[in-house]
Structure formats: structure tokens, C-alpha cells
Design a protein around this motif. Structure first.
Motif, PDB file in Angstrom:
ATOM      1  N   GLY A   1      15.745 -38.739 -15.487  1.00  0.00           N
ATOM      2  CA  GLY A   1      14.836 -37.643 -15.194  1.00  0.00           C
ATOM      3  C   GLY A   1      15.562 -36.317 -15.216  1.00  0.00           C
ATOM      4  O   GLY A   1      16.671 -36.192 -15.766  1.00  0.00           O
ATOM      5  N   TYR A   2      14.949 -35.310 -14.569  1.00  0.00           N
ATOM      6  CA  TYR A   2      15.473 -33.948 -14.638  1.00  0.00           C
ATOM      7  C   TYR A   2      15.279 -33.231 -13.302  1.00  0.00           C
ATOM      8  O   TYR A   2      14.254 -33.388 -12.639  1.00  0.00           O
ATOM      9  N   TRP A   3      16.282 -32.447 -12.948  1.00  0.00           N
ATOM     10  CA  TRP A   3      16.167 -31.506 -11.849  1.00  0.00           C
ATOM     11  C   TRP A   3      15.787 -30.140 -12.398  1.00  0.00           C
ATOM     12  O   TRP A   3      16.303 -29.719 -13.434  1.00  0.00           O
ATOM     13  N   ILE A   4      14.908 -29.441 -11.692  1.00  0.00           N
ATOM     14  CA  ILE A   4      14.542 -28.069 -12.055  1.00  0.00           C
ATOM     15  C   ILE A   4      14.780 -27.181 -10.840  1.00  0.00           C
ATOM     16  O   ILE A   4      14.320 -27.487  -9.730  1.00  0.00           O
ATOM     17  N   PHE A   5      15.499 -26.066 -11.056  1.00  0.00           N
ATOM     18  CA  PHE A   5      15.811 -25.132  -9.977  1.00  0.00           C
ATOM     19  C   PHE A   5      15.357 -23.725 -10.374  1.00  0.00           C
ATOM     20  O   PHE A   5      15.556 -23.290 -11.507  1.00  0.00           O
ATOM     21  N   THR A   6      14.792 -23.018  -9.422  1.00  0.00           N
ATOM     22  CA  THR A   6      14.435 -21.625  -9.642  1.00  0.00           C
ATOM     23  C   THR A   6      15.665 -20.733  -9.558  1.00  0.00           C
ATOM     24  O   THR A   6      16.475 -20.876  -8.637  1.00  0.00           O
ATOM     25  N   ASP A   7      15.779 -19.810 -10.502  1.00  0.00           N
ATOM     26  CA  ASP A   7      16.726 -18.703 -10.396  1.00  0.00           C
ATOM     27  C   ASP A   7      15.863 -17.452 -10.211  1.00  0.00           C
ATOM     28  O   ASP A   7      15.363 -16.870 -11.167  1.00  0.00           O
ATOM     29  N   GLN A   8      15.673 -17.053  -8.944  1.00  0.00           N
ATOM     30  CA  GLN A   8      14.667 -16.050  -8.593  1.00  0.00           C
ATOM     31  C   GLN A   8      15.121 -14.634  -8.917  1.00  0.00           C
ATOM     32  O   GLN A   8      16.201 -14.204  -8.518  1.00  0.00           O
ATOM     33  N   HIS A   9      14.249 -13.912  -9.642  1.00  0.00           N
ATOM     34  CA  HIS A   9      14.517 -12.508  -9.935  1.00  0.00           C
ATOM     35  C   HIS A   9      13.193 -11.790 -10.133  1.00  0.00           C
ATOM     36  O   HIS A   9      12.220 -12.380 -10.605  1.00  0.00           O
ATOM     37  N   GLU A  10      13.141 -10.512  -9.771  1.00  0.00           N
ATOM     38  CA  GLU A  10      11.895  -9.754  -9.858  1.00  0.00           C
ATOM     39  C   GLU A  10      11.563  -9.317 -11.277  1.00  0.00           C
ATOM     40  O   GLU A  10      10.458  -8.823 -11.531  1.00  0.00           O
ATOM     41  N   THR A  11      12.481  -9.489 -12.223  1.00  0.00           N
ATOM     42  CA  THR A  11      12.240  -9.109 -13.613  1.00  0.00           C
ATOM     43  C   THR A  11      12.127 -10.363 -14.476  1.00  0.00           C
ATOM     44  O   THR A  11      12.063 -11.483 -13.976  1.00  0.00           O
ATOM     45  N   ASP A  12      12.137 -10.158 -15.802  1.00  0.00           N
ATOM     46  CA  ASP A  12      12.023 -11.302 -16.704  1.00  0.00           C
ATOM     47  C   ASP A  12      13.291 -12.138 -16.742  1.00  0.00           C
ATOM     48  O   ASP A  12      13.362 -13.138 -17.470  1.00  0.00           O
ATOM     49  N   ILE A  13      14.305 -11.780 -15.937  1.00  0.00           N
ATOM     50  CA  ILE A  13      15.469 -12.642 -15.778  1.00  0.00           C
ATOM     51  C   ILE A  13      15.093 -13.889 -14.977  1.00  0.00           C
ATOM     52  O   ILE A  13      15.776 -14.919 -15.041  1.00  0.00           O
ATOM     53  N   ASN A  14      13.991 -13.797 -14.214  1.00  0.00           N
ATOM     54  CA  ASN A  14      13.490 -14.941 -13.452  1.00  0.00           C
ATOM     55  C   ASN A  14      13.358 -16.151 -14.377  1.00  0.00           C
ATOM     56  O   ASN A  14      12.689 -16.093 -15.401  1.00  0.00           O
ATOM     57  N   LYS A  15      14.010 -17.266 -14.012  1.00  0.00           N
ATOM     58  CA  LYS A  15      14.006 -18.414 -14.915  1.00  0.00           C
ATOM     59  C   LYS A  15      14.126 -19.708 -14.129  1.00  0.00           C
ATOM     60  O   LYS A  15      14.317 -19.721 -12.914  1.00  0.00           O
ATOM     61  N   PHE A  16      14.045 -20.814 -14.880  1.00  0.00           N
ATOM     62  CA  PHE A  16      14.109 -22.153 -14.291  1.00  0.00           C
ATOM     63  C   PHE A  16      15.170 -22.952 -15.043  1.00  0.00           C
ATOM     64  O   PHE A  16      15.096 -23.113 -16.261  1.00  0.00           O
ATOM     65  N   GLN A  17      16.151 -23.442 -14.294  1.00  0.00           N
ATOM     66  CA  GLN A  17      17.293 -24.141 -14.870  1.00  0.00           C
ATOM     67  C   GLN A  17      17.091 -25.649 -14.763  1.00  0.00           C
ATOM     68  O   GLN A  17      16.717 -26.161 -13.707  1.00  0.00           O
ATOM     69  N   VAL A  18      17.374 -26.367 -15.849  1.00  0.00           N
ATOM     70  CA  VAL A  18      17.109 -27.802 -15.935  1.00  0.00           C
ATOM     71  C   VAL A  18      18.428 -28.564 -16.075  1.00  0.00           C
ATOM     72  O   VAL A  18      19.271 -28.217 -16.907  1.00  0.00           O
ATOM     73  N   PHE A  19      18.567 -29.623 -15.246  1.00  0.00           N
ATOM     74  CA  PHE A  19      19.772 -30.442 -15.233  1.00  0.00           C
ATOM     75  C   PHE A  19      19.394 -31.917 -15.321  1.00  0.00           C
ATOM     76  O   PHE A  19      18.319 -32.316 -14.882  1.00  0.00           O
ATOM     77  N   ASP A  20      20.303 -32.718 -15.852  1.00  0.00           N
ATOM     78  CA  ASP A  20      20.092 -34.155 -15.921  1.00  0.00           C
ATOM     79  C   ASP A  20      20.065 -34.742 -14.508  1.00  0.00           C
ATOM     80  O   ASP A  20      20.926 -34.416 -13.671  1.00  0.00           O
ATOM     81  N   ARG A  21      19.105 -35.610 -14.246  1.00  0.00           N
ATOM     82  CA  ARG A  21      18.969 -36.192 -12.901  1.00  0.00           C
ATOM     83  C   ARG A  21      20.178 -37.012 -12.493  1.00  0.00           C
ATOM     84  O   ARG A  21      20.637 -36.919 -11.344  1.00  0.00           O
ATOM     85  N   GLU A  22      20.703 -37.814 -13.393  1.00  0.00           N
ATOM     86  CA  GLU A  22      21.780 -38.739 -13.044  1.00  0.00           C
ATOM     87  C   GLU A  22      23.148 -38.057 -13.028  1.00  0.00           C
ATOM     88  O   GLU A  22      23.910 -38.199 -12.072  1.00  0.00           O
ATOM     89  N   THR A  23      23.471 -37.312 -14.077  1.00  0.00           N
ATOM     90  CA  THR A  23      24.809 -36.748 -14.213  1.00  0.00           C
ATOM     91  C   THR A  23      24.933 -35.343 -13.626  1.00  0.00           C
ATOM     92  O   THR A  23      26.053 -34.859 -13.430  1.00  0.00           O
ATOM     93  N   LEU A  24      23.819 -34.677 -13.385  1.00  0.00           N
ATOM     94  CA  LEU A  24      23.770 -33.283 -12.926  1.00  0.00           C
ATOM     95  C   LEU A  24      24.329 -32.312 -13.969  1.00  0.00           C
ATOM     96  O   LEU A  24      24.681 -31.173 -13.648  1.00  0.00           O
ATOM     97  N   GLU A  25      24.393 -32.755 -15.208  1.00  0.00           N
ATOM     98  CA  GLU A  25      24.862 -31.871 -16.280  1.00  0.00           C
ATOM     99  C   GLU A  25      23.752 -30.922 -16.709  1.00  0.00           C
ATOM    100  O   GLU A  25      22.578 -31.276 -16.742  1.00  0.00           O
ATOM    101  N   TYR A  26      24.152 -29.703 -17.087  1.00  0.00           N
ATOM    102  CA  TYR A  26      23.194 -28.666 -17.472  1.00  0.00           C
ATOM    103  C   TYR A  26      22.565 -28.981 -18.819  1.00  0.00           C
ATOM    104  O   TYR A  26      23.251 -29.376 -19.769  1.00  0.00           O
TER     105      TYR A  26
END
Length: 309
Positions: A225-250
Motif C-alpha cells: 500500500g501507500y502512505w500519504i502525508f500533507t505538506d501544508q502550505h498556503e500557496t500552490d506549494i501545498n502538496k501530498f507526499q506518497v511513500f511505500d507502505r512497507e519500505t517507507l521509500e519515497y
């Protein structure tokens, strides 16, 4: 949080922190369904509701200023009770985030972050960071609950220390509890085990231009599966980072076309309405929620569209 009811309900439930209520919307088209609750400390009332989670036919709401977690049965919003500070020597002080699992018949375990700090600003001294996460168990008995506090934890002095906490999420299959560290000097995702021990692993700040916030897990029965984390920003830099569930690799990241300043997020893998492979729901600028098709996310990042793929 999303609730898929037995009679075809697909509800998005959002906490209105300043309105002291929970608002239900149709998760497919965004139409308003109902507003529940008002200010106060009784059952069915809230003071600064923040973290919210859905499991089975239950919705749990963390109330920062009532220092408790309140449990309701859906769809009627029947209050089954609350716990967190009353009668506890080490109760919740300034609770925020919540993560929950079912661990037995009508039995659940949950973790709640406690961002206690001087005058609700700044950070405690490092030696006082040992009670950042509370671990509870509760059992549903008819229209009431029985609860107990299992553990309180947080590393002190080392890189596992939790200075500023809100979001967290469990992965019971991999014995992991992932906690967002929002302290700007660190801004990482700390990996604990479910017993409250720091594992020595973290997702470092190089993946976050601003604060790590909401956490969601796309999970398959085979452990992938996948982990999704918010990278919070008030501009369009605001994004969501996805990592492998098992290995935690980006793996990669994505942005919403209009979504900005995201705090909480929720992911559903259920097919419904216009979302044949599920949907991702990020908060937009503290006042609304957007919906992004999982199909679109998976296609752009070459992820699984379904677990059976």
C-alpha cells in the motif's frame, strides 16, 4: 472522515472547530446533509472539536477544550459516552489527532496526540515531552462504552522526541504508529511501534517544505500500500507526499488543482458514486474540503488503482 453506511450513505464528516459542531455532507457531490451538536460539555456537545475518525458505525471526535474523546453511533449521532481526562491522573490536556483500530468484537484501541504547551504556544522543555501520545481501549456495550487508558508515551531528549504533534495513524499489520512532527526545525514523520517505542526510523524534513500535517494509509491485505502525508502550505506549494507502505521509500507527490493550506485528510478505498476506485479528501484553507479521485492519483504516480491489480 468518510462513513459508508449500510443503506447506501456516503457521508463526509467534518469538524467545525469554531462552530462546535460536526457537519455531514454527501461525499459524492458535496451537498449538505446535516449539522450536529453545539457548544458545551454534555453528551452531544463540543468544545473545539478537532480530530475525527470513523470506524464501523462509529464516529469519534477529539475535543481539545473539553479534553476528551466522544463516541457516537451513526447515522443518528447517538452519543455512547466519552473518555480522556475525567477520573484519570494523567488525562488529556490539549488533545488533537486520533487514530483507531478494531482489536476484537466491539473492542477498539486508539491513539490520541496531546499537544500540551505553555499558554497554548511554544513547546515544553524536552524533559516534559514524555506524554505526547495517549493509548486507550474501549468496548461498546449496547448504547454505552467502557474505556481504559493503556499507555502514555513520548521520547525525551533524542531524535524521537515529539515537540509539536497533531496527526498520527496506525498500521497494525506492520506494528507501526506514524506521528507527524510539526516542529519546524525537525518537520518529519516519526515511526513508533504500537507499544509506544520509537523505532529509530523517520521520514525526514527534506520531503517537507513546510509542516507535515494530515496522514492517510492506502492498505491492502497482503501488507502493501501507500502512505500519504500533507505538506501544508498556503500557496500552490501545498502538496501530498506518497511513500511505500512497507519500505517507507519515497514514490512521488501530487497537488490539488485548487487545494491549499491543507490540515486534515481522509482516504476511502471504496467504490461509490463518481469515484470508482475511491477518493482522497483534503481540507482546503480551513473552510472547506475538496475531493480527488484515487484513479487520477494512481494514474499520475503509477500506483495501484486497486489492491487486486
Amino acid at each position: 472522515a468518510i462513513w459508508h453506511g449500510p443503506d447506501g450513505q456516503n457521508w463526509l464528516l467534518a469538524t467545525a472547530k469554531e462552530g462546535n459542531s460536526i457537519i455531514a455532507y454527501d461525499a459524492n457531490d458535496g451537498s449538505f446533509i446535516e449539522r450536529f451538536g453545539d457548544g458545551g460539555s454534555g453528551e452531544g456537545q463540543f468544545e473545539r472539536p478537532n480530530g475525527i475518525a470513523v470506524i464501523d458505525d462509529l464516529v469519534l471526535v477529539v475535543e481539545r477544550d473539553n479534553q476528551r474523546v466522544q463516541v457516537f453511533r451513526l447515522p443518528e449521532f447517538k452519543s455512547l459516552g466519552y473518555f480522556g481526562s475525567e477520573g484519570l491522573e494523567d488525562g488529556l490536556i490539549l488533545p488533537y489527532g486520533i487514530a483507531i483500530d478494531r482489536t476484537g468484537e466491539n473492542t477498539y484501541e486508539l491513539y490520541v496526540t496531546d499537544n500540551y504547551n505553555p499558554n497554548k504556544e511554544g513547546y515544553p522543555a524536552e524533559g516534559e515531552l514524555d506524554k505526547r501520545v495517549h493509548h486507550f481501549r474501549f468496548t461498546v456495550n449496547g448504547n454505552s462504552i467502557e474505556s481504559e487508558q493503556l499507555n502514555i508515551f513520548g521520547e525525551v531528549y533524542n531524535e524521537g522526541a515529539l515537540h509539536k504533534v497533531e496527526s498520527l495513524w496506525t498500521d497494525r499489520e506492520h506494528n507501526r504508529l506514524l506521528i507527524a512532527e510539526e516542529w519546524y526545525a525537525d518537520r518529519s514523520i516519526k515511526v513508533y511501534d504500537l507499544e509506544g517505542n520509537y523505532t529509530g526510523k523517520k521520514i525526514p524534513k527534506k520531503y517537507f517544505d513546510s509542516e507535515p500535517e494530515g496522514i492517510a494509509l492506502y492498505k491492502c491485505d497482503d501488507g502493501s500500500g501507500y502512505w500519504i502525508f500533507t505538506d501544508q502550505h498556503e500557496t500552490d506549494i501545498n502538496k501530498f507526499q506518497v511513500f511505500d507502505r512497507e519500505t517507507l521509500e519515497y514514490i512521488g507527490g501530487f497537488r490539488g488543482e485548487i487545494t491549499r493550506n491543507t490540515d486534515g485528510i481522509w482516504l476511502t478505498q471504496k467504490s461509490f458514486g463518481d469515484f470508482r476506485d475511491g477518493a482522497f479528501y483534503p481540507v482546503h484553507d480551513d473552510g472547506s474540503v475538496t475531493a480527488i479521485s484515487w484513479t487520477d492519483i494512481a494514474d499520475e504516480l503509477s500506483l495501484k488503482v486497486t489492491c487486486s491489480e
